[in-house]
Structures are given as structure tokens and as C-alpha cells.
Design a protein around this motif. Sequence first.
Motif, PDB file in Angstrom:
ATOM      1  N   LYS A  48       0.839  -1.186   0.000  1.00 48.34           N
ATOM      2  CA  LYS A  48       0.000   0.000   0.000  1.00 48.34           C
ATOM      3  C   LYS A  48       0.882   1.246   0.000  1.00 48.34           C
ATOM      4  O   LYS A  48       1.903   1.295   0.707  1.00 48.34           O
ATOM      5  N   LEU A  49       0.480   2.244  -0.763  1.00 50.01           N
ATOM      6  CA  LEU A  49       1.281   3.464  -0.921  1.00 50.01           C
ATOM      7  C   LEU A  49       0.664   4.593  -0.109  1.00 50.01           C
ATOM      8  O   LEU A  49      -0.493   4.968  -0.324  1.00 50.01           O
ATOM      9  N   VAL A  50       1.449   5.120   0.831  1.00 48.16           N
ATOM     10  CA  VAL A  50       0.991   6.217   1.682  1.00 48.16           C
ATOM     11  C   VAL A  50       1.855   7.443   1.421  1.00 48.16           C
ATOM     12  O   VAL A  50       3.080   7.395   1.548  1.00 48.16           O
ATOM     13  N   LEU A  51       1.212   8.532   1.030  1.00 48.92           N
ATOM     14  CA  LEU A  51       1.916   9.793   0.809  1.00 48.92           C
ATOM     15  C   LEU A  51       1.970  10.582   2.103  1.00 48.92           C
ATOM     16  O   LEU A  51       0.938  10.907   2.686  1.00 48.92           O
ATOM     17  N   ARG A  52       3.193  10.860   2.559  1.00 49.41           N
ATOM     18  CA  ARG A  52       3.375  11.743   3.715  1.00 49.41           C
ATOM     19  C   ARG A  52       3.502  13.159   3.169  1.00 49.41           C
ATOM     20  O   ARG A  52       4.530  13.533   2.599  1.00 49.41           O
ATOM     21  N   SER A  53       2.447  13.919   3.295  1.00 49.18           N
ATOM     22  CA  SER A  53       2.426  15.274   2.738  1.00 49.18           C
ATOM     23  C   SER A  53       3.007  16.264   3.737  1.00 49.18           C
ATOM     24  O   SER A  53       2.472  16.440   4.824  1.00 49.18           O
ATOM     25  N   HIS A  54       4.110  16.913   3.365  1.00 55.24           N
ATOM     26  CA  HIS A  54       4.721  17.932   4.222  1.00 55.24           C
ATOM     27  C   HIS A  54       4.047  19.284   4.033  1.00 55.24           C
ATOM     28  O   HIS A  54       4.070  20.121   4.925  1.00 55.24           O
ATOM     29  N   ASN A  55       3.501  19.515   2.866  1.00 55.99           N
ATOM     30  CA  ASN A  55       2.703  20.709   2.586  1.00 55.99           C
ATOM     31  C   ASN A  55       2.081  20.552   1.200  1.00 55.99           C
ATOM     32  O   ASN A  55       2.422  19.629   0.466  1.00 55.99           O
ATOM     33  N   LEU A  56       1.150  21.420   0.868  1.00 59.91           N
ATOM     34  CA  LEU A  56       0.627  21.454  -0.494  1.00 59.91           C
ATOM     35  C   LEU A  56       1.555  22.343  -1.300  1.00 59.91           C
ATOM     36  O   LEU A  56       1.577  23.567  -1.123  1.00 59.91           O
ATOM     37  N   GLU A  57       2.340  21.718  -2.168  1.00 61.39           N
ATOM     38  CA  GLU A  57       3.415  22.429  -2.857  1.00 61.39           C
ATOM     39  C   GLU A  57       2.892  23.596  -3.698  1.00 61.39           C
ATOM     40  O   GLU A  57       3.511  24.664  -3.740  1.00 61.39           O
ATOM     41  N   TYR A  58       1.764  23.403  -4.362  1.00 62.82           N
ATOM     42  CA  TYR A  58       1.296  24.452  -5.265  1.00 62.82           C
ATOM     43  C   TYR A  58       0.984  25.743  -4.516  1.00 62.82           C
ATOM     44  O   TYR A  58       1.118  26.846  -5.063  1.00 62.82           O
ATOM     45  N   MET A  59       0.593  25.630  -3.237  1.00 66.31           N
ATOM     46  CA  MET A  59       0.211  26.817  -2.476  1.00 66.31           C
ATOM     47  C   MET A  59       1.403  27.730  -2.192  1.00 66.31           C
ATOM     48  O   MET A  59       1.257  28.944  -2.109  1.00 66.31           O
ATOM     49  N   ILE A  60       2.595  27.135  -2.034  1.00 63.45           N
ATOM     50  CA  ILE A  60       3.795  27.946  -1.801  1.00 63.45           C
ATOM     51  C   ILE A  60       4.023  28.878  -2.991  1.00 63.45           C
ATOM     52  O   ILE A  60       4.234  30.086  -2.834  1.00 63.45           O
ATOM     53  N   TRP A  61       3.955  28.299  -4.193  1.00 62.51           N
ATOM     54  CA  TRP A  61       4.222  29.094  -5.397  1.00 62.51           C
ATOM     55  C   TRP A  61       3.080  30.044  -5.697  1.00 62.51           C
ATOM     56  O   TRP A  61       3.289  31.143  -6.215  1.00 62.51           O
ATOM     57  N   GLU A  62       1.861  29.643  -5.363  1.00 60.62           N
ATOM     58  CA  GLU A  62       0.701  30.515  -5.548  1.00 60.62           C
ATOM     59  C   GLU A  62       0.832  31.772  -4.688  1.00 60.62           C
ATOM     60  O   GLU A  62       0.559  32.888  -5.124  1.00 60.62           O
ATOM     61  N   ARG A  63       1.273  31.575  -3.444  1.00 63.31           N
ATOM     62  CA  ARG A  63       1.435  32.705  -2.532  1.00 63.31           C
ATOM     63  C   ARG A  63       2.626  33.576  -2.936  1.00 63.31           C
ATOM     64  O   ARG A  63       2.566  34.805  -2.822  1.00 63.31           O
ATOM     65  N   LEU A  64       3.707  32.948  -3.411  1.00 62.72           N
ATOM     66  CA  LEU A  64       4.848  33.721  -3.891  1.00 62.72           C
ATOM     67  C   LEU A  64       4.436  34.584  -5.086  1.00 62.72           C
ATOM     68  O   LEU A  64       4.826  35.746  -5.194  1.00 62.72           O
ATOM     69  N   ALA A  65       3.641  34.018  -5.985  1.00 62.05           N
ATOM     70  CA  ALA A  65       3.168  34.763  -7.162  1.00 62.05           C
ATOM     71  C   ALA A  65       2.329  35.954  -6.737  1.00 62.05           C
ATOM     72  O   ALA A  65       2.438  37.044  -7.297  1.00 62.05           O
ATOM     73  N   ARG A  66       1.500  35.744  -5.732  1.00 60.12           N
ATOM     74  CA  ARG A  66       0.617  36.799  -5.259  1.00 60.12           C
ATOM     75  C   ARG A  66       1.413  37.983  -4.713  1.00 60.12           C
ATOM     76  O   ARG A  66       1.010  39.138  -4.843  1.00 60.12           O
ATOM     77  N   LYS A  67       2.559  37.691  -4.081  1.00 62.10           N
ATOM     78  CA  LYS A  67       3.367  38.741  -3.455  1.00 62.10           C
ATOM     79  C   LYS A  67       4.358  39.397  -4.414  1.00 62.10           C
ATOM     80  O   LYS A  67       4.925  40.442  -4.122  1.00 62.10           O
ATOM     81  N   THR A  68       4.578  38.755  -5.566  1.00 59.62           N
ATOM     82  CA  THR A  68       5.590  39.248  -6.502  1.00 59.62           C
ATOM     83  C   THR A  68       5.089  40.458  -7.287  1.00 59.62           C
ATOM     84  O   THR A  68       3.961  40.473  -7.788  1.00 59.62           O
ATOM     85  N   ILE A  69       5.949  41.469  -7.378  1.00 58.02           N
ATOM     86  CA  ILE A  69       5.590  42.700  -8.097  1.00 58.02           C
ATOM     87  C   ILE A  69       5.973  42.599  -9.567  1.00 58.02           C
ATOM     88  O   ILE A  69       5.244  43.048 -10.440  1.00 58.02           O
ATOM     89  N   ASN A  70       7.128  41.991  -9.864  1.00 61.89           N
ATOM     90  CA  ASN A  70       7.614  41.866 -11.243  1.00 61.89           C
ATOM     91  C   ASN A  70       6.587  41.124 -12.098  1.00 61.89           C
ATOM     92  O   ASN A  70       6.277  39.962 -11.829  1.00 61.89           O
ATOM     93  N   PRO A  71       6.040  41.752 -13.150  1.00 61.66           N
ATOM     94  CA  PRO A  71       4.967  41.136 -13.953  1.00 61.66           C
ATOM     95  C   PRO A  71       5.380  39.807 -14.599  1.00 61.66           C
ATOM     96  O   PRO A  71       4.605  38.847 -14.589  1.00 61.66           O
ATOM     97  N   ALA A  72       6.595  39.760 -15.196  1.00 63.37           N
ATOM     98  CA  ALA A  72       7.048  38.539 -15.867  1.00 63.37           C
ATOM     99  C   ALA A  72       7.213  37.401 -14.859  1.00 63.37           C
ATOM    100  O   ALA A  72       6.811  36.252 -15.112  1.00 63.37           O
ATOM    101  N   LYS A  73       7.794  37.726 -13.707  1.00 63.67           N
ATOM    102  CA  LYS A  73       7.986  36.708 -12.664  1.00 63.67           C
ATOM    103  C   LYS A  73       6.648  36.234 -12.127  1.00 63.67           C
ATOM    104  O   LYS A  73       6.455  35.050 -11.853  1.00 63.67           O
ATOM    105  N   LYS A  74       5.700  37.158 -11.986  1.00 57.84           N
ATOM    106  CA  LYS A  74       4.367  36.789 -11.493  1.00 57.84           C
ATOM    107  C   LYS A  74       3.700  35.791 -12.436  1.00 57.84           C
ATOM    108  O   LYS A  74       3.101  34.802 -12.012  1.00 57.84           O
ATOM    109  N   ILE A  75       3.808  36.059 -13.761  1.00 56.27           N
ATOM    110  CA  ILE A  75       3.226  35.147 -14.749  1.00 56.27           C
ATOM    111  C   ILE A  75       3.865  33.763 -14.639  1.00 56.27           C
ATOM    112  O   ILE A  75       3.173  32.740 -14.634  1.00 56.27           O
ATOM    113  N   TYR A  76       5.205  33.740 -14.547  1.00 58.29           N
ATOM    114  CA  TYR A  76       5.922  32.463 -14.476  1.00 58.29           C
ATOM    115  C   TYR A  76       5.524  31.688 -13.218  1.00 58.29           C
ATOM    116  O   TYR A  76       5.248  30.478 -13.272  1.00 58.29           O
TER     117      TYR A  76
END
Length: 399
Positions: free
Chosen positions: A134-162
Motif C-alpha cells: 500500500k502506498l501512503v503519501l506523507r504530505s509535508h505541505n501542499l506544494e502548489y500553495m507555496i508558489w501561488e502565494r509567492l506569485a501573489r506577493k511578486t511585483i515583477n509582472p514577468a515573474k508573477k506570470i511564471y
Amino acid sequence: MKVLQLCHKPPQPSIDGGCISMSNITDGLLKNKCKVKILTISTVKHPFNKEKLTKNYLQRTAIESVFVDTKLNIVDAFSNLVTSDSYNISRFFSPDFDTLLIKTLKENSYDIIHLESLFMTPYLHTLRKFSSAKLVLRSHNLEYMIWERLARKTINPAKKIYLNILSKQLKAYETSVLNAIDGIAAISIDDQVKYENLGCKKPITTIPFGIDINKYLHHPKKASANEISFFHIGSMDWKPNLEAVSWLMEEIWPQIQKDHPSISLHLAGRKMPNWVMNSEKENIFNHGEVNSANDFINSHDVMIVPLLSAGGMRVKIIEGMALGKTIISTKIGAEGINYKDGENILIANTLEEFNQVINMLVENPNMITVIGNNAREFVNDYYNNNIITSNLLEFYKSV
């Protein structure tokens, strides 16, 4: 019970919160008479140092490692933008590690294969093909949320898009994996709810970070109003920590220093960048990587965790609490911890709130001792590794 623990970085030596979390899972399983085998990826950032491991650890875990170059490759990153694959995940796949995994599964049978983090899920196809465990995933965090929050805080338009593209790719991948495993051991109730909201239909439970409180020697230190030492400790090769320390140094601390010129701020962590080490801001002391995180924490009064973009649970907050420290954190930094604001932690989310909380501690230094003692008691009651491991084993059996 036979458990194969797959790690995206070596659990030992435990050089950061993620390593400590994985290592404590191993310790708990071994203490409960499980047979544990560890296969780990090693990287430039997290090398495998066999010579630093004890003979007992090597024998009991039979740990093996394969080096994987996970450094950013611009060509591969751009290619993944075109194909919509998640480069954050795919760079952890290695044919050499896959070969070792196949060899291990052919030679041994396991009851549970415990995947530490989303970064080990590129091997799901191999695991299903060569094992009935049986395969059990030990989730340390939801990875996508880290980058979503970083994007939200980023001012640089190109970096925000990326960053937005990266977060969307990660979210799509994370969602697709949810029902491809047999169970998820989320690190916090918050994360469990988020997984359920993403459509997870498989068994899921909350298995928080656990510690052995006896390993955290509490040295009560009465703070003086005129000499309170604040501190931050964390790996500085993690983007949310870089963002947090920048905010702390450039915006939070100047006003604090102006109001209270005798207090000090101490910074420590791996991979400390030059702009931090070379800073000459008054009463900010840069220690770089320290030999003992616990000794560093014990030598100061109040931990500051001004995270603006993170997920999961911050191990260093739990460790600071275990050492009887008062913690000032943003709500995001303390996410996943069942705290009580004003009783065992202090929450501040804005410059004004940080000023208010710090002013309160300077005017009432006895609160530092009271909140610190409450924090240690809280961790002992809710983050005991023995209880947490028992809950994990029950979850293993249920899946």
C-alpha cells in the motif's frame, strides 16, 4: 510491519525541518518494532554523508542513496512550460534511482511504501508495477500553495506570470496524484481539509510533526526588558524564508530598532546570502550556519517567524516551543499548528501588529517566560512522537 521509506533528501544528518520530520518518522517506526528500509535521493543542496551516520542507524535502516541533479535547468524548465508538465516534480525523477527502486522491490516485499512528499510520486508507476504494498503519501505541505502565494506577493509582472504557471502546473499534478495512492498522511488538519476540497477520495488522516520532548532541554532564561534578543533561524535556500527575512530586515526591524535601541536581532541558517551576511544594520547579528540549532535557540529570547508564503507546518516553531521559547509568527507561518494566540504563541500579520506585539513584550518581559512555558507544555501534550507514531501505524493498518 515492513515499511519502505522513500525520501526526497537524506533524513540524516537532520539539517533542516524537513529532514527532522522524516527522521522522527523513522525513529518512531523503529521504536514500534517496524522493519524500515530507506531509499533516499541526494542532491547538491542535500548531499548524502554516510560517514556522518552512526553504525546503528545504518544497520537499522539499511539506507541507500542515489545522487540526482535537481538544480534548475533553464532549457528543461522552458520545455515543461510548453508541455504543461510540472518541472518542480519531474526534476526529481532519476533513471538510476528508479533502477535501485526496482532492484529493492524485486528483492524484498513490504506492507507499506511511505512516500515522503510529493517529490517522490514520479515513481508511482514503478511502485505499482513491482510491488503490491500500500502506498501512503506523507504530505509535508501542499506544494502548489507555496508558489501561488509567492506569485501573489511578486511585483515583477514577468515573474508573477511564471510563478502562476508553476503553481497551476503543480496544482494540476497534485490533484492528479491524490487518487493514485492508497492514503495520505497530512501534516496538519488544515492540509487535510485542503486535500479533501481538491477531491481526494482516498483515506486521509492528520499526522503532525512529532518530537521526543526529552531531546529538547529547556533552559529557562529570564529576559530583561532592555536586553531582549529576538531571533530567526531557517534554511535560507528556501524562497519563503528569504522573503520573510527580507521583510524582517527591511521593514519590520527598522521601526523596532528606533523604538527600542537596546534590543537585538540574531539571524542564523544554512546558505545565508551575502546581502544578509554583509548587512551592517544596527543591532542585527548574522551567525550563518550554526553548529547546534538548539543551542542557538536556547541562547536567545523570542523567535520571529514572519513568513508570507508557505504551507504545511513549520518544524522550527514546534522545536522553539519545545525549548520553551515565545514565538511571534504570522498566521501563515503558524499554519497547521493548533495554537492559542496570546497563550502559547503570538500572532502578527502586519508591520503594525509586529510593532504592537514587540512593544508589549518589551513592556512586560515576564510574558516571555509565561508564554514560553505554555508553549513547551502545549508541544508535550499535542506533538508527542510516541502518540503520533501509534496513530500513523493505525492508519497504515486501515489502508
